[in-house]
Design a protein around this motif. Structure first.
Motif, PDB file in Angstrom:
ATOM      1  N   ALA A  64      -2.950  -4.693  84.544  1.00  0.00           N
ATOM      2  CA  ALA A  64      -1.865  -5.041  83.623  1.00  0.00           C
ATOM      3  C   ALA A  64      -1.588  -6.541  83.635  1.00  0.00           C
ATOM      4  N   VAL A  65      -1.551  -7.128  84.838  1.00  0.00           N
ATOM      5  CA  VAL A  65      -1.295  -8.570  84.939  1.00  0.00           C
ATOM      6  C   VAL A  65      -2.431  -9.370  84.318  1.00  0.00           C
ATOM      7  N   SER A  66      -3.678  -8.947  84.579  1.00  0.00           N
ATOM      8  CA  SER A  66      -4.831  -9.654  84.012  1.00  0.00           C
ATOM      9  C   SER A  66      -4.832  -9.564  82.494  1.00  0.00           C
ATOM     10  N   GLY A  67      -4.521  -8.385  81.981  1.00  0.00           N
ATOM     11  CA  GLY A  67      -4.482  -8.225  80.526  1.00  0.00           C
ATOM     12  C   GLY A  67      -3.403  -9.083  79.889  1.00  0.00           C
ATOM     13  N   ALA A  68      -2.238  -9.128  80.533  1.00  0.00           N
ATOM     14  CA  ALA A  68      -1.145  -9.946  79.995  1.00  0.00           C
ATOM     15  C   ALA A  68      -1.505 -11.431  80.040  1.00  0.00           C
ATOM     16  N   ALA A  69      -2.149 -11.859  81.127  1.00  0.00           N
ATOM     17  CA  ALA A  69      -2.529 -13.269  81.248  1.00  0.00           C
ATOM     18  C   ALA A  69      -3.573 -13.648  80.215  1.00  0.00           C
ATOM     19  N   ARG A  70      -4.500 -12.735  79.930  1.00  0.00           N
ATOM     20  CA  ARG A  70      -5.532 -13.034  78.929  1.00  0.00           C
ATOM     21  C   ARG A  70      -4.950 -13.096  77.527  1.00  0.00           C
ATOM     22  N   ALA A  71      -3.842 -12.395  77.308  1.00  0.00           N
ATOM     23  CA  ALA A  71      -3.234 -12.369  75.973  1.00  0.00           C
ATOM     24  C   ALA A  71      -2.439 -13.629  75.664  1.00  0.00           C
ATOM     25  N   VAL A  72      -2.121 -14.413  76.695  1.00  0.00           N
ATOM     26  CA  VAL A  72      -1.328 -15.633  76.486  1.00  0.00           C
ATOM     27  C   VAL A  72      -2.202 -16.707  75.837  1.00  0.00           C
ATOM     28  N   PRO A  73      -1.783 -17.273  74.714  1.00  0.00           N
ATOM     29  CA  PRO A  73      -2.572 -18.347  74.088  1.00  0.00           C
ATOM     30  C   PRO A  73      -2.574 -19.592  74.961  1.00  0.00           C
ATOM     31  N   SER A  74      -3.756 -20.076  75.295  1.00  0.00           N
ATOM     32  CA  SER A  74      -3.877 -21.176  76.246  1.00  0.00           C
ATOM     33  C   SER A  74      -3.217 -22.451  75.735  1.00  0.00           C
ATOM     34  N   PHE A  75      -3.433 -22.769  74.466  1.00  0.00           N
ATOM     35  CA  PHE A  75      -2.867 -24.011  73.934  1.00  0.00           C
ATOM     36  C   PHE A  75      -1.345 -23.938  73.899  1.00  0.00           C
ATOM     37  N   GLY A  76      -0.810 -22.792  73.480  1.00  0.00           N
ATOM     38  CA  GLY A  76       0.641 -22.628  73.458  1.00  0.00           C
ATOM     39  C   GLY A  76       1.246 -22.720  74.838  1.00  0.00           C
ATOM     40  N   LEU A  77       0.581 -22.111  75.830  1.00  0.00           N
ATOM     41  CA  LEU A  77       1.079 -22.176  77.207  1.00  0.00           C
ATOM     42  C   LEU A  77       1.048 -23.610  77.723  1.00  0.00           C
ATOM     43  N   LEU A  78      -0.012 -24.345  77.403  1.00  0.00           N
ATOM     44  CA  LEU A  78      -0.134 -25.731  77.850  1.00  0.00           C
ATOM     45  C   LEU A  78       0.991 -26.584  77.283  1.00  0.00           C
ATOM     46  N   VAL A  79       1.222 -26.488  75.986  1.00  0.00           N
ATOM     47  CA  VAL A  79       2.279 -27.281  75.351  1.00  0.00           C
ATOM     48  C   VAL A  79       3.650 -26.897  75.899  1.00  0.00           C
ATOM     49  N   LEU A  80       3.871 -25.589  76.090  1.00  0.00           N
ATOM     50  CA  LEU A  80       5.157 -25.124  76.621  1.00  0.00           C
ATOM     51  C   LEU A  80       5.424 -25.703  78.010  1.00  0.00           C
ATOM     52  N   LEU A  81       4.420 -25.660  78.885  1.00  0.00           N
ATOM     53  CA  LEU A  81       4.610 -26.167  80.241  1.00  0.00           C
ATOM     54  C   LEU A  81       4.811 -27.683  80.259  1.00  0.00           C
ATOM     55  N   VAL A  82       4.124 -28.377  79.369  1.00  0.00           N
ATOM     56  CA  VAL A  82       4.324 -29.832  79.284  1.00  0.00           C
ATOM     57  C   VAL A  82       5.742 -30.146  78.846  1.00  0.00           C
ATOM     58  N   LEU A  83       6.254 -29.375  77.899  1.00  0.00           N
ATOM     59  CA  LEU A  83       7.631 -29.597  77.443  1.00  0.00           C
ATOM     60  C   LEU A  83       8.630 -29.261  78.538  1.00  0.00           C
ATOM     61  N   LEU A  84       8.357 -28.208  79.294  1.00  0.00           N
ATOM     62  CA  LEU A  84       9.288 -27.799  80.353  1.00  0.00           C
ATOM     63  C   LEU A  84       9.254 -28.747  81.550  1.00  0.00           C
ATOM     64  N   MET A  85       8.072 -29.211  81.910  1.00  0.00           N
ATOM     65  CA  MET A  85       7.921 -30.053  83.102  1.00  0.00           C
ATOM     66  C   MET A  85       8.056 -31.537  82.802  1.00  0.00           C
ATOM     67  N   GLY A  86       7.931 -31.904  81.526  1.00  0.00           N
ATOM     68  CA  GLY A  86       8.088 -33.299  81.146  1.00  0.00           C
ATOM     69  C   GLY A  86       6.767 -34.032  81.050  1.00  0.00           C
ATOM     70  N   VAL A  87       6.760 -35.104  80.260  1.00  0.00           N
ATOM     71  CA  VAL A  87       5.521 -35.843  80.019  1.00  0.00           C
ATOM     72  C   VAL A  87       5.033 -36.574  81.261  1.00  0.00           C
ATOM     73  N   LEU A  88       5.907 -36.744  82.250  1.00  0.00           N
ATOM     74  CA  LEU A  88       5.490 -37.409  83.480  1.00  0.00           C
ATOM     75  C   LEU A  88       4.712 -36.464  84.400  1.00  0.00           C
ATOM     76  N   HIS A  89       4.683 -35.208  84.059  1.00  0.00           N
ATOM     77  CA  HIS A  89       4.007 -34.208  84.890  1.00  0.00           C
ATOM     78  C   HIS A  89       2.944 -33.462  84.092  1.00  0.00           C
ATOM     79  N   ILE A  90       2.274 -34.168  83.190  1.00  0.00           N
ATOM     80  CA  ILE A  90       1.240 -33.537  82.378  1.00  0.00           C
ATOM     81  C   ILE A  90       0.092 -33.001  83.237  1.00  0.00           C
ATOM     82  N   PRO A  91      -0.436 -33.767  84.211  1.00  0.00           N
ATOM     83  CA  PRO A  91      -1.524 -33.215  85.028  1.00  0.00           C
ATOM     84  C   PRO A  91      -1.134 -31.927  85.752  1.00  0.00           C
ATOM     85  N   GLU A  92       0.095 -31.888  86.304  1.00  0.00           N
ATOM     86  CA  GLU A  92       0.541 -30.693  87.004  1.00  0.00           C
ATOM     87  C   GLU A  92       0.677 -29.512  86.049  1.00  0.00           C
ATOM     88  N   ALA A  93       1.270 -29.769  84.874  1.00  0.00           N
ATOM     89  CA  ALA A  93       1.438 -28.700  83.890  1.00  0.00           C
ATOM     90  C   ALA A  93       0.092 -28.175  83.412  1.00  0.00           C
TER      91      ALA A  93
END
Length: 246
Positions: A64-93
């Motif tokens: 179930a966890v693997s299926g849910a993780a595969r369903a997450v759009p990679s680009f959307g997740l990347l942009v979301l994490l960058v917005l949440l963590m801030g532009v100073l933490h792009i490598p970490e996000a």
């Protein structure tokens, strides 16, 4: 053909070896994020997958966890994490995103590798007096290794592809010529960057395919990549367990 020739000319231009965005620098960035992310994902996913495969518990949750993780759009997740963590933490996000994307394939490869082993092989190993730890390390892990490397192969290719689009958030890597070239209508540059990413993916896939084939224990026939013939596997494990008990 003219565009392809222009792309090759762009690739082999001396200018591609100079400056902050030189191709060797971009390649190094791409490989760095790929290797680090896959290693972190392996440290997390492989022990959990081995535990599930060895005990037979928690498989439904892992699926179930693997299926849910595969369903997450990679680009959307990347942009979301960058917005949440801030532009100073792009490598970490970005690394967090790559790790999340690599975990499902590694997790599946780890537990399916152990689940695919014929239970009679495990019973034969226990009958020779092997402890649970010996059965795991000397029987289950070697026989499950080809499928684990298959999961590593899938995870690596997915991360390579995602690192490419991460150039959109100024991460660097081989996706930078593509992202920069599109608004400038530099299609030779776009195609050149795409060729580099494709070559990197093909080389990584070839190396991991060779590793997957080499991981099959000696004397075991492989009907499919990563698939173990039970009869041949029993013969190989019987020889291993005899040596161990001696």
């Amino acid at each position: 053909m003219n565009l392809f020739a222009e792309a090759l000319a762009w690739l082999f231009s001396p200018e591609r070896l100079e400056g902050q965005y030189a191709l060797p620098v971009l390649l190094g960035q791409h490989l760095f994020f790929t290797v680090i992310s896959v290693l972190i994902a392996a440290v997390i996913a492989v022990p959990i997958g081995w535990l599930i495969g060895h005990t037979g518990r928690g498989r439904e949750i892992a699926v179930a966890v693997s299926g849910a993780a595969r369903a997450v759009p990679s680009f959307g997740l990347l942009v979301l994490l960058v917005l949440l963590m801030g532009v100073l933490h792009i490598p970490e996000a970005a690394t967090f995103t790559f790790v999340l994307l690599a975990i499902p394939s590694l997790l599946a490869g780890a537990y399916t590798g152990l689940e695919a082993i014929d239970r009679r092989i495990i019973d034969a190993a226990r009958a020779t007096g092997m402890t649970q730890w010996q059965v795991f390390w000397k029987v289950e892990v070697p026989l499950g290794l080809p499928l684990l490397i298959g999961g590593l192969r899938s995870a690596t290719l997915q991360v390579i592809a995602t690192v490419t689009i991460a150039a959109y958030v100024n991460l660097g890597g081989l996706g930078w010529p593509i992202i920069q070239g599109i608004p400038l209508r530099r299609f030779d540059q776009v195609l050149g960057g795409a060729i580099l990413v494709a070559v990197l993916a093909l080389v990584a896939d070839l190396l991991l395919a060779l590793a997957q084939r080499a991981a099959v224990p000696a004397g075991i026939r492989v009907s499919q990549p990563g698939a173990v013939s039970p009869r041949a596997a029993r013969r190989a494990v019987a020889a291993t367990t005899t040596t161990a008990s001696a």
